[in-house]
Design an enzyme around this catalytic site. Structure first.
Site: not given
Length: 358
Positions: A9, A108-109
């Site tokens: 993350d 974003d992950e």
């Protein structure tokens, strides 16, 4: 050698990208949302850690964020292209890690499936690779399934690594409130509390039949298992297949007439349909989102009689949903989501009832 799930993350991803472009913003409260004008109607997309100290968070109206923010806070407009570019670079870097299977679940992950006897070393290697290639930091959760890996990341933030498995699940999570579980929101937390279930351990020890009575046969079983940290274990590199396309708009001036609402819905539904048509997939269901003034949001949907590739049919369905709105109330936001039929072959990825593919 053991199979592990790593959840990567990116730390304050959007604001971190902005700080890379404007190094002078480092250490300042940075709030990204809308067109960057806190006097306009829009919500916070993300806030830097320095801004979060003042109670500013994602989804908060920019006007409220401005009241909470200190004098040196910086408001910036959303730049989707910049974040997409940075995300692509991050995922390419992680995909190149030896022996790793990458499953992207957001800008974003992602999850990494790895086989190793030292998952912490693998996690640190991933962090170093991302930092070297992008100058961005990330946190990594290590788990024996996706749920535990995802939750573990929160204990590793920022820039850290944390392992959460069946072995230490109750030591770490047992006394925590159910809200700390990924997929349990405030409404579900309240419903559990009415049955005397307030902690993760209490959820794990609850009568599954009682949970099924409260949440239904699918969700009841899921929530019960979530109390023990159960979840999917397979990391799947198959590209994500979009379920729907949506368009929404926050209006700077409230919509006050039926004609204004109809015109807005016609435009939004048409745009959502065009996005689906670009994929060559028919629409099977239409959803409407409305936010009444001052800030009450409702969503509802309607299944179409049959899958359609007609733009007019989708617009008509959106207008029919719009006809059910409370016309005595002013509208500050409208959104239309067009749900598509799955392509031939579908999507074989494991799914959870509350978060889709994780």
């Amino acid at each position: 050698m053991t199979d592990w799930v790593l959840h990567v993350d990116m730390d304050q991803f959007i604001t971190a990208v902005e700080v890379l472009r404007r190094p002078e913003l480092a250490g300042l409260p940075v709030i990204v949302g809308g067109r960057g004008d806190p006097t306009e109607r829009a919500v916070v997309s993300t806030a830097s850690y320095d801004a979060r100290k003042f109670g500013i968070g994602s989804g908060m109206p920019l006007k409220i964020a401005a009241r909470k923010a200190p004098e040196n806070a910086v408001f910036l407009p959303v730049d989707h292209d910049a974040y997409e570019s940075a995300s692509t670079e991050v995922m390419s870097t992680l995909r190149a890690l030896p022996g790793a299977v990458l499953e992207v679940i957001g800008w974003d992950e992602c999850f990494l499936g790895v086989t190793t006897d030292d998952p912490e070393q693998t996690a640190r290697s991933a962090q170093n690779a991302v930092l070297e290639s992008t100058a961005l930091h990330c946190s990594v959760g290590i788990g024996d399934n996706k749920v535990r890996a995802k939750i573990a990341t929160e204990f590793g933030k920022p820039r850290g690594v944390f392992r959460l498995t069946a072995e230490n699940w109750f030591d770490v999570m047992g006394d925590r409130p159910t809200r700390g579980l990924w997929g349990v929101g405030p409404k579900v937390q309240k419903r559990l509390a009415t049955r005397g279930i307030t902690t993760v351990r209490e959820l794990a020890d609850a009568d599954e039949a009682e949970l099924i009575a409260e949440f239904g046969p699918r969700m009841g079983v899921w929530y019960h298992g979530l109390g023990s940290g159960l979840g999917p274990t397979v990391v799947d590199s198959t590209p994500w297949v979009a379920r729907s396309h949506s368009r929404e708009m926050t209006y700077q001036q409230n919509l006050t007439t039926t004609a204004e609402v109809q015109a807005a819905l016609t435009e939004l539904a048409g745009q959502a349909f065009d996005d689906c048509a670009a994929e060559g997939r028919p629409v099977v269901r239409v959803h409407l989102k409305v936010r009444y003034a001052p800030f009450e949001t409702k969503t509802f949907g309607r299944k179409l009689p049959e899958p359609t590739t007609r733009r007019a049919t989708v617009i008509e369905a959106a207008l029919a949903l719009g006809a059910t709105l409370d016309h005595d109330r002013e509208v500050r936001l409208l959104g239309v989501r067009a749900e598509m039929a799955m392509p031939e072959g579908g999507d074989s990825a494991e799914r959870t009832p509350v978060r889709g593919r994780i």
